[in-house]
Scaffold this motif. Sequence first.
Motif, PDB file in Angstrom:
ATOM      1  N   ILE A   4      -3.277  -0.097  -2.511  1.00 29.13           N
ATOM      2  CA  ILE A   4      -4.051  -1.256  -2.964  1.00 29.13           C
ATOM      3  C   ILE A   4      -3.981  -1.225  -4.486  1.00 29.13           C
ATOM      4  O   ILE A   4      -4.779  -0.542  -5.145  1.00 29.13           O
ATOM      5  CB  ILE A   4      -5.504  -1.217  -2.455  1.00 29.13           C
TER       6      ILE A   4
ATOM      7  N   SER B  14      -4.780  -3.171  -6.984  1.00 33.01           N
ATOM      8  CA  SER B  14      -5.928  -3.559  -7.810  1.00 33.01           C
ATOM      9  C   SER B  14      -7.008  -2.482  -7.849  1.00 33.01           C
ATOM     10  O   SER B  14      -7.834  -2.459  -8.764  1.00 33.01           O
ATOM     11  CB  SER B  14      -6.524  -4.875  -7.313  1.00 33.01           C
ATOM     12  N   LEU B  15      -7.019  -1.583  -6.866  1.00 33.90           N
ATOM     13  CA  LEU B  15      -7.991  -0.487  -6.838  1.00 33.90           C
ATOM     14  C   LEU B  15      -7.362   0.841  -7.251  1.00 33.90           C
ATOM     15  O   LEU B  15      -8.027   1.877  -7.244  1.00 33.90           O
ATOM     16  CB  LEU B  15      -8.579  -0.338  -5.430  1.00 33.90           C
TER      17      LEU B  15
ATOM     18  N   ILE C  18     -14.508  -5.358  -0.932  1.00 33.09           N
ATOM     19  CA  ILE C  18     -13.188  -5.885  -1.283  1.00 33.09           C
ATOM     20  C   ILE C  18     -13.202  -7.413  -1.257  1.00 33.09           C
ATOM     21  O   ILE C  18     -13.891  -8.028  -0.448  1.00 33.09           O
ATOM     22  CB  ILE C  18     -12.102  -5.307  -0.343  1.00 33.09           C
ATOM     23  N   ASP C  19     -12.458  -8.025  -2.152  1.00 32.20           N
ATOM     24  CA  ASP C  19     -12.420  -9.488  -2.262  1.00 32.20           C
ATOM     25  C   ASP C  19     -11.312 -10.077  -1.402  1.00 32.20           C
ATOM     26  O   ASP C  19     -10.240  -9.471  -1.246  1.00 32.20           O
ATOM     27  CB  ASP C  19     -12.163  -9.901  -3.724  1.00 32.20           C
ATOM     28  N   ASN C  20     -11.572 -11.269  -0.888  1.00 30.81           N
ATOM     29  CA  ASN C  20     -10.504 -12.011  -0.210  1.00 30.81           C
ATOM     30  C   ASN C  20      -9.371 -12.232  -1.199  1.00 30.81           C
ATOM     31  O   ASN C  20      -9.600 -12.467  -2.380  1.00 30.81           O
ATOM     32  CB  ASN C  20     -11.013 -13.364   0.289  1.00 30.81           C
TER      33      ASN C  20
ATOM     34  N   THR D 171      -7.189  -9.914  -2.020  1.00 28.67           N
ATOM     35  CA  THR D 171      -6.702  -8.626  -2.509  1.00 28.67           C
ATOM     36  C   THR D 171      -5.428  -8.244  -1.756  1.00 28.67           C
ATOM     37  O   THR D 171      -5.346  -8.389  -0.544  1.00 28.67           O
ATOM     38  CB  THR D 171      -7.764  -7.526  -2.315  1.00 28.67           C
ATOM     39  N   VAL D 172      -4.437  -7.760  -2.486  1.00 30.89           N
ATOM     40  CA  VAL D 172      -3.151  -7.389  -1.887  1.00 30.89           C
ATOM     41  C   VAL D 172      -3.201  -5.941  -1.406  1.00 30.89           C
ATOM     42  O   VAL D 172      -3.642  -5.042  -2.126  1.00 30.89           O
ATOM     43  CB  VAL D 172      -1.999  -7.565  -2.902  1.00 30.89           C
ATOM     44  N   ILE D 173      -2.737  -5.730  -0.173  1.00 29.30           N
ATOM     45  CA  ILE D 173      -2.620  -4.404   0.420  1.00 29.30           C
ATOM     46  C   ILE D 173      -1.176  -4.233   0.874  1.00 29.30           C
ATOM     47  O   ILE D 173      -0.634  -5.096   1.560  1.00 29.30           O
ATOM     48  CB  ILE D 173      -3.583  -4.231   1.611  1.00 29.30           C
TER      49      ILE D 173
ATOM     50  N   THR E 222      -2.634  -9.805   2.487  1.00 29.77           N
ATOM     51  CA  THR E 222      -3.781 -10.173   1.668  1.00 29.77           C
ATOM     52  C   THR E 222      -5.024 -10.140   2.536  1.00 29.77           C
ATOM     53  O   THR E 222      -4.987 -10.464   3.730  1.00 29.77           O
ATOM     54  CB  THR E 222      -3.649 -11.582   1.055  1.00 29.77           C
ATOM     55  N   VAL E 223      -6.138  -9.745   1.939  1.00 31.06           N
ATOM     56  CA  VAL E 223      -7.409  -9.696   2.652  1.00 31.06           C
ATOM     57  C   VAL E 223      -7.859 -11.119   2.957  1.00 31.06           C
ATOM     58  O   VAL E 223      -7.914 -11.966   2.061  1.00 31.06           O
ATOM     59  CB  VAL E 223      -8.469  -8.948   1.828  1.00 31.06           C
TER      60      VAL E 223
ATOM     61  N   CYS F 285      -6.649  -8.634   7.455  1.00 32.97           N
ATOM     62  CA  CYS F 285      -5.605  -9.022   6.503  1.00 32.97           C
ATOM     63  C   CYS F 285      -4.502  -9.843   7.195  1.00 32.97           C
ATOM     64  O   CYS F 285      -4.209  -9.637   8.372  1.00 32.97           O
ATOM     65  CB  CYS F 285      -4.973  -7.770   5.887  1.00 32.97           C
TER      66      CYS F 285
END
Length: 195
Positions: A81, A83-84, A132-134, A136-138, A151-152, A190
């Motif tokens: 992830i 962004s995290l 986690i925000d909608n 967000t890329v995983i 994506t979430v 996701c």
Amino acid sequence: MKKGKFPIVLVLGICLVVISFALIVGIQIRTHLGANESQKVVTRMNELLSERIEGVPGTYPNLNMPVLEINDVDYVALIEIPSLNLSLPVADVWNSQKLYNSPARFYGSCYDHSLVIGGADNSYQFSFCDKIDNGTVIIVTDMTGTQFSYTVSRVDRSKSAESNWLISRDYDLTLFCRDALSMEYVAVRCSFMYS
């Protein structure tokens, strides 16, 4: 009551406090050791999977995801992830007693839009689930170096983690954990990102 004798209730209370403290410290130590082991596995995976290619679910005739054995554990994927700044190995076999080391595959495959991964609700793993925000890329990388980007779409909560709730055909990837505060299960749903 004789002078100098502690009442039995006070002694029991002190014992319970000491036992609770020891349990908390033990859990923290186990979690920290699991996180260290997990990062060593991620480093090894990144060495072995240096070249990455983009994958598309539904285009694989064999739905069995290959495994990579590291330190006597079979791993099926690497979750990232960006962004995290989080990277985690995913064990192939579900064992809720070993989740402190790494998340594990609960069900399915990234090859057919059905992957479900469970993890522990701690700062080294899935504590992000309820925050986690909608959008967000995983990224899930299989053990051949093929990457699947998601994506979430939403976050769901439930009092129980029944299989029919966790395994949703409406989503391509589900990450879940049990929230230690509310004791509810949190599922991050996701959708696959098509190029």
